[in-house]
Design a protein around this motif. Structure first.
Motif, PDB file in Angstrom:
ATOM      1  N   ARG A  84      -5.821  -1.882 -11.093  1.00 34.92           N
ATOM      2  CA  ARG A  84      -6.539  -2.023  -9.941  1.00 34.92           C
ATOM      3  C   ARG A  84      -7.403  -2.884  -9.500  1.00 34.92           C
ATOM      4  NH1 ARG A  84      -8.498   4.335 -11.079  1.00 34.92           N
ATOM      5  NH2 ARG A  84      -6.427   5.569 -10.790  1.00 34.92           N
ATOM      6  N   LEU A  85      -8.133  -3.626 -10.601  1.00 32.34           N
ATOM      7  CA  LEU A  85      -9.042  -4.777 -10.390  1.00 32.34           C
ATOM      8  C   LEU A  85      -8.014  -5.924  -9.859  1.00 32.34           C
ATOM      9  CD1 LEU A  85     -11.548  -4.346 -12.930  1.00 32.34           C
ATOM     10  CD2 LEU A  85     -11.962  -4.373 -10.421  1.00 32.34           C
ATOM     11  N   ALA A  86      -6.832  -6.122 -10.658  1.00 35.21           N
ATOM     12  CA  ALA A  86      -5.851  -7.111 -10.129  1.00 35.21           C
ATOM     13  C   ALA A  86      -5.544  -6.917  -8.805  1.00 35.21           C
ATOM     14  CB  ALA A  86      -4.831  -7.097 -11.260  1.00 35.21           C
ATOM     15  N   ASP A  87      -5.231  -5.786  -8.584  1.00 37.31           N
ATOM     16  CA  ASP A  87      -4.795  -5.499  -7.007  1.00 37.31           C
ATOM     17  C   ASP A  87      -5.962  -6.125  -6.010  1.00 37.31           C
ATOM     18  OD1 ASP A  87      -2.486  -4.302  -7.720  1.00 37.31           O
ATOM     19  OD2 ASP A  87      -3.263  -2.295  -7.675  1.00 37.31           O
ATOM     20  N   GLU A  88      -7.172  -5.685  -6.384  1.00 35.33           N
ATOM     21  CA  GLU A  88      -8.246  -6.040  -5.593  1.00 35.33           C
ATOM     22  C   GLU A  88      -8.591  -7.629  -5.271  1.00 35.33           C
ATOM     23  OE1 GLU A  88     -12.000  -3.997  -5.936  1.00 35.33           O
ATOM     24  OE2 GLU A  88     -11.002  -2.378  -6.935  1.00 35.33           O
ATOM     25  N   LEU A  89      -8.165  -8.269  -6.476  1.00 35.64           N
ATOM     26  CA  LEU A  89      -8.112  -9.819  -6.472  1.00 35.64           C
ATOM     27  C   LEU A  89      -7.009 -10.319  -5.527  1.00 35.64           C
ATOM     28  CD1 LEU A  89      -9.354 -12.330  -7.034  1.00 35.64           C
ATOM     29  CD2 LEU A  89      -8.435 -12.238  -9.405  1.00 35.64           C
ATOM     30  N   VAL A  90      -5.659  -9.706  -5.747  1.00 31.45           N
ATOM     31  CA  VAL A  90      -4.648 -10.231  -4.877  1.00 31.45           C
ATOM     32  C   VAL A  90      -4.819 -10.050  -3.492  1.00 31.45           C
ATOM     33  CG1 VAL A  90      -2.278  -9.813  -4.662  1.00 31.45           C
ATOM     34  CG2 VAL A  90      -3.177 -10.187  -7.003  1.00 31.45           C
ATOM     35  N   ALA A  91      -5.092  -8.733  -3.387  1.00 27.95           N
ATOM     36  CA  ALA A  91      -5.639  -8.438  -1.783  1.00 27.95           C
ATOM     37  C   ALA A  91      -6.733  -9.396  -1.003  1.00 27.95           C
ATOM     38  CB  ALA A  91      -6.200  -6.852  -1.524  1.00 27.95           C
ATOM     39  N   ALA A  92      -7.736  -9.991  -1.977  1.00 26.84           N
ATOM     40  CA  ALA A  92      -8.785 -10.937  -1.372  1.00 26.84           C
ATOM     41  C   ALA A  92      -7.851 -12.221  -1.240  1.00 26.84           C
ATOM     42  CB  ALA A  92      -9.901 -10.809  -2.342  1.00 26.84           C
ATOM     43  N   LEU A  93      -7.225 -12.389  -2.155  1.00 24.63           N
ATOM     44  CA  LEU A  93      -6.701 -13.901  -1.957  1.00 24.63           C
ATOM     45  C   LEU A  93      -5.704 -13.763  -0.814  1.00 24.63           C
ATOM     46  CD1 LEU A  93      -5.921 -14.565  -5.777  1.00 24.63           C
ATOM     47  CD2 LEU A  93      -7.498 -15.558  -4.353  1.00 24.63           C
ATOM     48  N   ARG A  94      -4.647 -12.814  -0.725  1.00 27.09           N
ATOM     49  CA  ARG A  94      -3.649 -12.704   0.507  1.00 27.09           C
ATOM     50  C   ARG A  94      -4.725 -12.605   2.009  1.00 27.09           C
ATOM     51  NH1 ARG A  94       0.982  -8.743  -0.527  1.00 27.09           N
ATOM     52  NH2 ARG A  94       2.225 -10.189   0.770  1.00 27.09           N
ATOM     53  N   ALA A  95      -5.588 -11.880   1.787  1.00 24.41           N
ATOM     54  CA  ALA A  95      -6.459 -11.676   3.205  1.00 24.41           C
ATOM     55  C   ALA A  95      -6.814 -13.214   3.626  1.00 24.41           C
ATOM     56  CB  ALA A  95      -7.730 -10.921   3.079  1.00 24.41           C
TER      57      ALA A  95
END
Length: 204
Positions: free
Chosen positions: A19-30
């Motif tokens: 879940r935390l990896a998802d959040e980091l990826v989402a921040a990078l992709r944003a």
């Protein structure tokens, strides 16, 4: 930019590290909307345990491999190709019995191959996967960072460096099982690190 997200929790996408990896990826992709994302979930698609027959497939000369050995090498080549194509690697890393998950170890055993991801020379081993950025999101129930019980950090950093990936950032979300307060504090700290990483990439 291509991002490779590796989830190594036995809970698949429901693990806290995932879940935390998802959040980091989402921040990078944003910040990089056109970034390609490849997700390798090691619980949903487990990599077979490395045994004698599979290891021998790597050692056999290409022209002498049988059908089974060819399939093993082709499977390993596909995993390695994901790594080669990735500019950024985000690894969700839960701690089980003070080490990495068996799922992650099996993946490592299939991508750490001489002549493919590292090479040997008179000067010693050299990694072939250079020029990449790796983020390791370590989720733990207790408090271990900086102590002898944290065998993960040294191992993962050593392994990635051996492959040529030396630009590595660790994010620790610890004390998740101690109390609700400890859990929320740890998650907030990890998310603050994510914001810093994104800001650094923009500045860079």
């Amino acid at each position: 930019m291509t991002i490779l997200q590796i989830n190594s929790s036995l809970y698949s996408g429901n693990g806290q590290s995932s879940r935390l990896a998802d959040e980091l990826v989402a921040a990078l992709r944003a910040r990089t909307p056109d970034a390609e994302l490849v997700v390798r979930d090691l619980a949903r698609e487990p990599v077979p345990h490395l045994d004698e027959k599979r290891f021998q497939a790597f050692l056999e000369k290409p022209e002498k491999r049988n059908d089974f050995q060819k399939s093993v090498v082709a499977y390993s080549d596909a995993l390695i190709d994901e790594l080669r194509r990735a500019d950024v690697i985000v690894l969700g890393l839960p701690m089980y019995n003070f080490g990495v998950s068996s799922q992650l170890k099996s993946w490592i055993d299939h991508i750490a191959r001489a002549g493919e991801t590292f090479t040997y020379s008179e000067k010693g081993p050299a990694g072939l996967l250079t020029g990449k950025k790796a983020y390791v999101v370590a989720a733990r129930g207790g408090l271990y960072a900086g102590s002898p019980a944290d065998t993960q950090t040294a191992y993962v950093r050593l392994l990635l460096g051996f492959l040529g990936i030396t630009d590595v950032e660790f994010v620790y979300a610890e004390g998740l099982a101690i109390s609700a307060e400890s859990r929320e504090k740890a998650l907030a700290s990890a998310r603050a690190k994510f914001d810093n990483f994104v800001s650094e990439r923009i500045a860079g």
